[in-house]
Structures are given as C-alpha cells and as structure tokens.
Design an enzyme around this catalytic site. Structure first.
Site, short mmCIF file in Angstrom:
data_model
loop_
_atom_site.label_atom_id
_atom_site.label_comp_id
_atom_site.label_asym_id
_atom_site.label_seq_id
_atom_site.Cartn_x
_atom_site.Cartn_y
_atom_site.Cartn_z
N ASP A 1 -4.42 -15.18 7.71
CA ASP A 1 -3.38 -15.70 6.97
C ASP A 1 -2.46 -16.51 7.91
OD1 ASP A 1 -3.68 -14.28 4.65
OD2 ASP A 1 -2.44 -12.71 5.01
N ARG B 1 0.98 -1.15 0.14
CA ARG B 1 0.13 -0.11 0.12
C ARG B 1 0.85 1.13 0.11
NH1 ARG B 1 -2.91 -4.39 1.91
NH2 ARG B 1 -5.10 -4.08 1.93
N ARG C 1 3.30 -19.79 3.37
CA ARG C 1 2.90 -20.08 4.59
C ARG C 1 2.78 -21.48 4.87
NH1 ARG C 1 2.45 -14.68 5.76
NH2 ARG C 1 1.22 -13.67 4.31
N ARG D 1 -5.61 -23.89 1.24
CA ARG D 1 -4.85 -24.06 2.67
C ARG D 1 -5.30 -25.24 3.69
NH1 ARG D 1 -2.63 -18.00 3.45
NH2 ARG D 1 -0.73 -18.17 2.11
C1 S3P Z 1 -4.46 -8.87 2.27
C2 S3P Z 1 -6.01 -9.32 2.65
C3 S3P Z 1 -6.05 -10.73 2.81
C4 S3P Z 1 -4.82 -11.50 3.25
C5 S3P Z 1 -3.87 -11.32 2.13
C6 S3P Z 1 -3.29 -9.71 2.28
C7 S3P Z 1 -4.27 -7.59 1.96
O1 S3P Z 1 -6.67 -11.16 1.67
O2 S3P Z 1 -5.08 -12.82 2.96
O3 S3P Z 1 -2.48 -12.14 2.42
O4 S3P Z 1 -3.07 -7.01 2.17
O5 S3P Z 1 -5.35 -6.81 1.80
P1 S3P Z 1 -8.35 -11.04 1.30
O6 S3P Z 1 -8.67 -9.74 1.27
O7 S3P Z 1 -8.70 -11.69 0.21
O8 S3P Z 1 -8.90 -11.64 2.66
#
Ligand code: S3P
Length: 443
Positions: free
Chosen positions: A325, A34, A398, A356
């Site tokens: 995660d 981000r 992971r 997973r």
């Molecule tokens: C993330 C959101 C999650 C997470 C991913 C990172 C993010 O996914 O599992 O590793 O940085 O916005 P989802 O938005 O699909 O839940």
C-alpha cells in the site's frame, strides 16, 4: 482509466515548507476491520480502542449492525462490540454497502459464505470494478455458493452452513484472500490450510489468536480447525503504518530537524517501506515500544525520520508485498531521489483502489518526472526539480496523499482532484499535515 466524477473536493498544496514535530496518525485500517468482524462472531464483548473512524471501517461497522451485531461507539475511536457467536449473525435483508473498502468486501465473503442466510455485497464505483473471483474461487472449493458479475461485485452469497476445509495455495500474495479463507475455515469441517507464495500481512492470524483460536503456522502455511469458538477480548489498535508512510516520505524530503511518528504499528509484514527508504539512504530510526505480553499482540514503535539525500534503487521483489500500500508514497520519494528507480513484480498495484502504477505515472508526468510504465511495475528517473500542476487522484486516497507530500519539494502549487476518499483511511489528514508543516488546503 476512468476518472471519478467524485464529489469535487480538491487539495491545493503550496510549494515548499518544512516538516517538524511529533504526530500520531489514525488507527490501523486492517486491524480495525478485523477487530469489528472477529468481535461480531466472538462470544462475549470486545472493546476496541484506537479504532480508525474512517469510512472503510465504518462500512464494516454498519454492515455488522445490519447483520444483527450490537455495536456501541461511546467515542469516535472507542468501540464496544457485543459478539453474537459464530452462528449468531442474522440476515441483513438488504444489500450490504461496503463503500470503497476492498478489505471489508473480501473478508465478509469468507464470513458470510457459511451462514444460514443469503447476502449481497455492493460498493462504490471503484470497488464495483475490483476482482472478487480470487476470493470466490477458494470459497467455492469449500462448497460455498457465490456469484459475481464478470468476476466483480455485486457479490451474491447463498449461505451454505456445511463448508469443507481445504488446502489452498494462494496464486498471489494476498492477505484479503488468505483471511477470507481462514474466516470461512472457522465454520468448516476439518482443518483449513492456506499457503502463501510470499508473506502478506498477518493481522488475521494474530487477532484470531488474541480471540483464543488455535492458529498453526508451518513455514508459508497457516491452518485453522473449524468449529473453534472465539472469545471477546480487548484490542488496542496502533497507528496505521500505511498512513504514517506519507509522513515518513515527507520527513525524508523536508524535515531537517526531524519528525517523530508516535505509536506506529510495525508488524514486519507491513514495514517493507522502511527497508526501501533505508536502501535509498534515508535517516530513519525505529524506537520499539513495549509489546503486550499476550497472544496475537502487534508490535509498535515510535519512528523518527530526518531529511535525507535519497538515491534511486531497484526495489527487491521480496519487499513488494510487504509494502503493497506504500508505493504511491514511495514513488514520490523515488522522484526526488537521485538516479533511476525500478519496481517490478507489482502487478497487484493495478487492481487497488485505482490502477496505482498508471495513476502515479500520469501524476508524475504532470510534475515533469520521466517514467516508463511496465506491465508489473514502473521505472522512473528521479532527481530533477518537480514542477506544479493539476493531478487526478482517480478517487484513490493514497494517490491523493502521495501527491500532497510532493508539494514539499515542488516549484509550483499542486492541485489534486477528487480527494474525498482520503476519509476512507485517513480522516483529519489535512489538519495533521498542516500541523506538521505542509501548506495544504481543501478547495
Ligand atoms: C489488506 C490487504 C492488502 C492491502 C489492503 C488491505 C488487508 O490487499 O492492499 O489495503 O487488510 O488485508 P491484498 O490482500 O489484496 O494484497
């Protein structure tokens, strides 16, 4: 489930060992992605420290460069981004390669849908199988022109500069979908509102505020008005809670003298695992660090963990999105815990870098753990000694790291196949794990 051919690298973990000392895991992946993206569309420069120099975030960095953003990296974890403004990106002219990074692909969909040029997004074998309609659907409601192939990448975006704001109720708790809609909303006419069925990580909302955007939150709804400018800023990325998670579990299993994890991001939308481990009886202490007094600041803490007698639990469903995660690491803790553990409401785990639920059930079976795969979760019986064996990671970083941690309490060596993707989120994992006491080597 298809196993990747991968590039062949494996881990071998010798059984036993004691975990101790202090360590700092690499920077947060979500926040690093981000900071680059918002820096790229901001006005002025953004200075990032603690950046995660993992393959996923480097894919975002290279894609932004291909879109005309000047980025310098004087040190691996320090990045300067010269913002181009909301309308300053330029066509890449070639497909943008997202590698293994679902976050990069989905957030870029929101960022690129309102541009005045077309873009194509592609990724590695795992990413090319992951669902993208969940993002394309709301963006189309805003007027975007996006095509997927049977719901999956390649994603073809015909840039549509005049998007309309929407009021969208997310069908699943997903920070990636929420973020994509909010990013598109920055360039839309009107106020875009997204309502979540359960809280998901809020790094985008926080960081938009840090870049000077007005973000309104009302209960489960978050809103941004289009046309707001972002102003470049500095971002100090904390250590990734999701990487720390492997050592939290390792500490519960094998740190009689304690293990200290430094400067970990403890945003409450990320720390469900802390609560889950505590419900199991874990001895974990969180020492909050002083939070920066400015909009969007992320909370951080030093976390201390000690070897604990764990018991199986039924995971409260409300914690699932807050630990989404961390389930690979959690299931290893559950395999060691006395008694049964049940996770439901975790269908999302089936569409991560691998399925997973299936990958963990399969790997735990190799170690002799009895489990039952449910459509949206997993039941398992813990407390029996773990055996050794050969584990397929299915190319999932992971899964690989979780089974490395299991080596601490196994009776025989564990070999984990296809581990190259650990570099997507945790460069230097083997060195850090060895320094903490895990007897791990790369083959
Ligand atoms: C993330 C959101 C999650 C997470 C991913 C990172 C993010 O996914 O599992 O590793 O940085 O916005 P989802 O938005 O699909 O839940």
């Amino acid at each position: 489930m298809t196993a990747f051919s991968g590039n062949g690298a494996s881990y071998r973990v010798q059984p036993g060992g004691e975990i101790a000392g202090e360590l700092t895991v690499p920077g947060d992946k979500s926040i690093s992605h981000r900071s680059l993206m918002l820096g790229g569309i901001a006005e002025g420069e953004t200075h990032i420290t603690g950046f995660l120099a993992g393959e996923d975030c480097l894919a975002t960095l290279r894609a932004l460069q291909a879109l005309g953003v000047r980025i310098e990296r004087p040190e691996p974890r320090t990045v300067h981004v010269v913002g181009q403004g909301l309308e300053g990106l330029t066509a890449a002219g070639v497909p943008l390669e997202m590698g293994n990074a679902g976050t990069a692909m989905r957030l870029f969909m929101g960022l690129l849908a309102p541009q005045a040029f077309d873009s194509t997004l592609v990724g590695d074998e795992s990413l090319m199988r992951r669902p993208m309609e969940r993002v394309a659907t709301p963006l189309r409601l805003m007027g975007a022109d996006i095509r997927t192939r049977d719901g999956r990448p390649p994603v073809q975006i015909h840039g549509t500069p005049k998007l309309q704001a929407i009021d969208y109720a997310l069908p699943v708790a997903s920070a990636q979908v929420k973020s994509a809609v909010l990013l598109a909303g920055l360039s839309a006419f009107g106020r875009t509102r997204v309502t979540e069925p359960a809280p998901s990580r809020d790094h985008t909302e926080r960081m938009l505020a840090a870049f000077g955007v007005e973000v309104l939150r009302d209960g489960a709804t978050v809103a941004v008005a289009g046309g707001q400018r972002l102003t470049g800023t500095s971002v100090a990325v904390p250590a990734d809670f999701s990487s720390a998670a492997f050592f939290l579990v390792a500490g519960c299993l094998a740190a009689p003298r304690g293990l200290l994890l430094r400067n970990v991001g403890v945003n409450p939308t990320r720390t469900g695992l802390l609560e889950m481990l505590r419900l199991m009886g874990a001895d974990i202490r969180v020492h909050p660090l002083r939070q920066e007094a400015r909009p969007g600041a992320e909370p951080t803490a030093d976390i201390e963990v000690r070897k604990s007698r764990l018991k199986g639990i039924r995971v409260p469903e409300a914690l699932v999105p807050l630990a989404i995660d961390e389930f690979p690491a959690f299931f290893v803790a559950a395999a060691v815990a006395e008694g049964e553990t049940l996770v439901r409401g975790a269908l999302e785990l089936r569409v991560k870098e691998s399925d997973r639920l299936a990958a963990m059930a399969q790997g735990l079976a190799v170690l002799g753990v009895e489990s039952q795969l449910l459509e949206d979760g997993l039941w398992l019986r813990g407390g029996q000694a773990l055996g050794g064996g050969i584990i397929e990671s299915h190319g999932d970083h992971r899964i690989a790291m979780a089974f490395a941690v299991a080596g601490l309490v196994a009776r025989g060596p564990i070999e984990i196949r296809d581990v190259a993707n650990v570099a997507t989120s945790f460069p230097g994992f083997v060195d850090i794990a060895r320094s903490a006491g895990l007897q791990i080597e790369t083959l």
